[in-house]
Design a protein around this motif. Structure first.
Motif, PDB file in Angstrom:
ATOM      1  N   VAL A 121     -10.673  10.443  -4.206  1.00 18.24           N
ATOM      2  CA  VAL A 121     -10.707  11.260  -3.248  1.00 18.24           C
ATOM      3  C   VAL A 121      -9.634  10.803  -2.625  1.00 18.24           C
ATOM      4  CG1 VAL A 121     -10.989  12.101  -0.984  1.00 18.24           C
ATOM      5  CG2 VAL A 121     -12.998  11.711  -2.462  1.00 18.24           C
ATOM      6  N   VAL A 122      -8.007  11.034  -2.514  1.00 15.50           N
ATOM      7  CA  VAL A 122      -6.585  10.862  -2.137  1.00 15.50           C
ATOM      8  C   VAL A 122      -6.366  11.348  -0.590  1.00 15.50           C
ATOM      9  CG1 VAL A 122      -4.558  10.816  -2.821  1.00 15.50           C
ATOM     10  CG2 VAL A 122      -6.320  11.018  -4.544  1.00 15.50           C
ATOM     11  N   GLN A 123      -6.630  10.323   0.404  1.00 16.39           N
ATOM     12  CA  GLN A 123      -5.644  10.921   1.031  1.00 16.39           C
ATOM     13  C   GLN A 123      -4.212  10.889   1.215  1.00 16.39           C
ATOM     14  OE1 GLN A 123      -7.735  10.987   3.992  1.00 16.39           O
ATOM     15  NE2 GLN A 123      -9.872   9.954   3.110  1.00 16.39           N
ATOM     16  N   CYS A 124      -4.034  11.645   2.412  1.00 19.18           N
ATOM     17  CA  CYS A 124      -2.501  11.407   2.040  1.00 19.18           C
ATOM     18  C   CYS A 124      -2.671  12.386   3.347  1.00 19.18           C
ATOM     19  CB  CYS A 124      -2.247  13.365   0.858  1.00 19.18           C
ATOM     20  SG  CYS A 124      -3.020  14.382   0.424  1.00 19.18           S
ATOM     21  N   LYS A 125      -0.564  13.373   4.055  1.00 18.90           N
ATOM     22  CA  LYS A 125      -0.327  14.117   4.687  1.00 18.90           C
ATOM     23  C   LYS A 125       0.775  14.379   4.365  1.00 18.90           C
ATOM     24  CE  LYS A 125       1.225  10.385   7.781  1.00 18.90           C
ATOM     25  NZ  LYS A 125       0.770   9.907   9.802  1.00 18.90           N
ATOM     26  N   PRO A 126       1.143  15.478   4.928  1.00 19.31           N
ATOM     27  CA  PRO A 126       2.578  16.087   4.927  1.00 19.31           C
ATOM     28  C   PRO A 126       3.566  15.467   5.455  1.00 19.31           C
ATOM     29  CG  PRO A 126       1.931  17.989   5.294  1.00 19.31           C
ATOM     30  CD  PRO A 126       0.506  16.780   5.990  1.00 19.31           C
ATOM     31  N   ILE A 127       5.202  15.035   5.267  1.00 19.19           N
ATOM     32  CA  ILE A 127       6.503  14.927   6.759  1.00 19.19           C
ATOM     33  C   ILE A 127       5.587  15.957   7.136  1.00 19.19           C
ATOM     34  CG2 ILE A 127       8.246  14.554   6.770  1.00 19.19           C
ATOM     35  CD1 ILE A 127       8.593  13.698   3.707  1.00 19.19           C
ATOM     36  N   GLN A 128       5.903  15.736   8.777  1.00 19.27           N
ATOM     37  CA  GLN A 128       6.289  16.872   9.283  1.00 19.27           C
ATOM     38  C   GLN A 128       6.986  17.684   9.105  1.00 19.27           C
ATOM     39  OE1 GLN A 128       6.154  15.083  14.021  1.00 19.27           O
ATOM     40  NE2 GLN A 128       6.097  17.036  14.411  1.00 19.27           N
ATOM     41  N   THR A 202       0.213   7.114 -12.274  1.00 24.68           N
ATOM     42  CA  THR A 202       1.593   7.146 -13.160  1.00 24.68           C
ATOM     43  C   THR A 202       2.546   8.578 -12.357  1.00 24.68           C
ATOM     44  OG1 THR A 202       0.669   6.128 -15.163  1.00 24.68           O
ATOM     45  CG2 THR A 202       2.609   8.294 -14.754  1.00 24.68           C
ATOM     46  N   GLN A 203       1.730   9.434 -11.806  1.00 24.15           N
ATOM     47  CA  GLN A 203       1.864  10.302 -10.520  1.00 24.15           C
ATOM     48  C   GLN A 203       2.533   9.799  -9.680  1.00 24.15           C
ATOM     49  OE1 GLN A 203       2.533  14.056 -10.588  1.00 24.15           O
ATOM     50  NE2 GLN A 203       1.233  14.004 -13.087  1.00 24.15           N
ATOM     51  N   ILE A 204       1.781   8.635  -8.993  1.00 28.87           N
ATOM     52  CA  ILE A 204       2.112   8.063  -7.488  1.00 28.87           C
ATOM     53  C   ILE A 204       3.449   7.302  -7.477  1.00 28.87           C
ATOM     54  CG2 ILE A 204       1.159   6.917  -5.589  1.00 28.87           C
ATOM     55  CD1 ILE A 204      -1.608   7.569  -5.759  1.00 28.87           C
ATOM     56  N   LEU A 205       2.905   6.870  -9.011  1.00 25.74           N
ATOM     57  CA  LEU A 205       4.257   6.173  -8.428  1.00 25.74           C
ATOM     58  C   LEU A 205       5.650   6.614  -9.190  1.00 25.74           C
ATOM     59  CD1 LEU A 205       3.280   3.231 -11.109  1.00 25.74           C
ATOM     60  CD2 LEU A 205       4.146   2.832  -8.659  1.00 25.74           C
ATOM     61  N   SER A 206       5.911   7.442  -9.422  1.00 27.63           N
ATOM     62  CA  SER A 206       7.008   8.505  -9.606  1.00 27.63           C
ATOM     63  C   SER A 206       7.767   8.498  -8.786  1.00 27.63           C
ATOM     64  CB  SER A 206       6.410   9.616 -10.629  1.00 27.63           C
ATOM     65  OG  SER A 206       6.028  10.872  -9.272  1.00 27.63           O
ATOM     66  N   GLY A 207       6.785   8.173  -7.876  1.00 23.70           N
ATOM     67  CA  GLY A 207       8.572   8.781  -6.289  1.00 23.70           C
ATOM     68  C   GLY A 207       7.916  10.523  -6.043  1.00 23.70           C
ATOM     69  N   GLU A 208       8.193  11.247  -6.879  1.00 29.68           N
ATOM     70  CA  GLU A 208       8.019  12.242  -6.188  1.00 29.68           C
ATOM     71  C   GLU A 208       7.491  13.565  -5.006  1.00 29.68           C
ATOM     72  OE1 GLU A 208       8.910  15.865  -9.771  1.00 29.68           O
ATOM     73  OE2 GLU A 208       8.212  13.490 -11.080  1.00 29.68           O
ATOM     74  N   GLY A 209       6.325  12.491  -4.637  1.00 31.12           N
ATOM     75  CA  GLY A 209       5.568  12.997  -3.492  1.00 31.12           C
ATOM     76  C   GLY A 209       6.644  13.208  -2.369  1.00 31.12           C
ATOM     77  N   ALA A 210       6.982  11.790  -2.074  1.00 28.47           N
ATOM     78  CA  ALA A 210       7.374  10.780  -1.049  1.00 28.47           C
ATOM     79  C   ALA A 210       9.277  11.696  -0.816  1.00 28.47           C
ATOM     80  CB  ALA A 210       8.146  10.029  -0.972  1.00 28.47           C
ATOM     81  N   ARG A 211       9.907  12.645  -2.052  1.00 32.91           N
ATOM     82  CA  ARG A 211      11.078  12.967  -1.836  1.00 32.91           C
ATOM     83  C   ARG A 211      10.636  15.157  -1.276  1.00 32.91           C
ATOM     84  NH1 ARG A 211      12.126   9.572  -6.080  1.00 32.91           N
ATOM     85  NH2 ARG A 211      11.616  10.813  -7.525  1.00 32.91           N
ATOM     86  N   ALA A 212       9.224  15.521  -1.892  1.00 32.53           N
ATOM     87  CA  ALA A 212       8.815  16.598  -1.678  1.00 32.53           C
ATOM     88  C   ALA A 212       8.109  16.645  -0.540  1.00 32.53           C
ATOM     89  CB  ALA A 212       8.202  17.092  -2.839  1.00 32.53           C
ATOM     90  N   GLY A 213       8.043  15.906   0.456  1.00 34.17           N
ATOM     91  CA  GLY A 213       7.290  15.691   1.857  1.00 34.17           C
ATOM     92  C   GLY A 213       5.854  15.354   2.404  1.00 34.17           C
ATOM     93  N   LEU A 214       5.242  15.204   0.360  1.00 34.60           N
ATOM     94  CA  LEU A 214       3.735  14.424   0.857  1.00 34.60           C
ATOM     95  C   LEU A 214       3.833  13.263   0.772  1.00 34.60           C
ATOM     96  CD1 LEU A 214       1.232  15.407   0.662  1.00 34.60           C
ATOM     97  CD2 LEU A 214       1.238  15.016  -2.220  1.00 34.60           C
ATOM     98  N   LEU A 215       2.756  12.735   2.189  1.00 33.35           N
ATOM     99  CA  LEU A 215       3.275  11.293   1.837  1.00 33.35           C
ATOM    100  C   LEU A 215       1.489  10.790   1.561  1.00 33.35           C
ATOM    101  CD1 LEU A 215       4.985  10.324   5.355  1.00 33.35           C
ATOM    102  CD2 LEU A 215       5.727  10.078   2.811  1.00 33.35           C
ATOM    103  N   ILE A 216       1.404   9.908   0.065  1.00 30.29           N
ATOM    104  CA  ILE A 216       0.424   9.504  -0.617  1.00 30.29           C
ATOM    105  C   ILE A 216      -0.182   8.312  -0.010  1.00 30.29           C
ATOM    106  CG2 ILE A 216      -0.957   9.163  -2.658  1.00 30.29           C
ATOM    107  CD1 ILE A 216       0.876  11.430  -4.040  1.00 30.29           C
ATOM    108  N   GLY A 217      -1.470   8.348   0.416  1.00 28.24           N
ATOM    109  CA  GLY A 217      -1.756   7.106   0.907  1.00 28.24           C
ATOM    110  C   GLY A 217      -3.130   6.205  -0.397  1.00 28.24           C
ATOM    111  N   SER A 218      -3.787   5.784   1.016  1.00 28.12           N
ATOM    112  CA  SER A 218      -5.113   5.487  -0.303  1.00 28.12           C
ATOM    113  C   SER A 218      -6.132   6.582  -0.862  1.00 28.12           C
ATOM    114  CB  SER A 218      -5.882   4.404   0.844  1.00 28.12           C
ATOM    115  OG  SER A 218      -6.779   5.089   1.387  1.00 28.12           O
TER     116      SER A 218
END
Length: 235
Positions: A121-128, A202-218
């Motif tokens: 279960v990955v908690q996440c949220k989009p950048i506003q 591995t996917q999270i460490l790539s850092g692509e989520g934040a650049r694409a507008g998705l913040l990945i939490g716990s």
């Protein structure tokens, strides 16, 4: 692959519940869930399936999922009548809940078929303001990347509806305090938690989520306890 914009009324609904329970009530909590609570919820029109999980390595220790025809089921008079009239056993058990997170969600996207014996279960949220970018990243990059792992069964994106979730109920009062609420959840079903955790890391460490507008939490790992379908559908 199925894609549903979050505004679609026909997107499946999911009630996500995570909680701990006071230690000396744990056995009764599990009996209550198995012997009454699952069937009580599945008796409400529009509830299709229930699943229970136990944490492998963190808290909250328990998770329950209720799959519904749509999120409208979780705002329906039939469901709210159940919430307004808890059983005696529910009144006894719910005050022992701790660290409660309860979220009424729309399943806005999924890939894969079936039920995995384990889940992350990955908690996440989009950048506003970048919600569509975040959905595209999950759909086109993040999800397909994780599906490359041979242990992946299914991935879904659940987006919480704050208004449906926040409606006050008698059961909420029994638990005391305020339930926490997820923003978005990525629910990843698999059959090998170690392999899946490595692929996710591995996917999270790539850092692509934040650049694409998705913040990945716990994120937390869970093992399936049981699955039950509504009797009217099983018949």
């Amino acid at each position: 692959m199925r894609i549903s914009p979050d505004a679609r009324s026909d997107a499946p609904g999911v009630l996500l519940v995570l909680n701990d329970v006071v230690k000396d009530m744990e056995d009764e909590f599990n009996r209550w869930y198995q012997q009454q609570h699952l069937d009580d919820r599945l008796g409400v029109s529009g509830f299709r399936r229930a699943r229970r999980y136990r944490s492998v390595d963190g808290q909250p220790n328990y998770m329950a999922l209720f799959d519904c025809q749509s999120i409208d089921v979780l705002a329906s008079p039939a469901y709210h009548r159940r919430l307004a009239n808890p059983t005696d056993w529910t009144r006894k058990v719910m005050p022992a809940f701790r660290n409660m997170q309860r979220s009424a969600c729309r399943e806005s996207w999924s890939i894969g078929v079936g039920i995995g014996g384990s889940a992350i279960v990955v908690q996440c949220k989009p950048i506003q303001g970048r919600e569509d970018d975040a959905r595209r990243f999950i759909r086109d990059k993040f999800g397909p990347g994780l599906m490359q792992s041979t242990c992946t069964v299914r991935i879904a994106l659940w987006e919480t509806d704050a208004a449906v979730t926040a409606a006050p109920t008698s059961e909420m009062a029994l638990r005391g305090g305020q339930d926490s609420v997820a923003d978005w959840v990525l629910f990843i079903e698999c059959y090998d938690l170690g392999q899946m955790a490595l692929a996710l890391h591995t996917q999270i460490l790539s850092g692509e989520g934040a650049r694409a507008g998705l913040l990945i939490g716990s994120w937390m790992r869970y093992q399936l306890i049981c699955e039950r379908s509504a009797q009217r559908e099983a018949a």
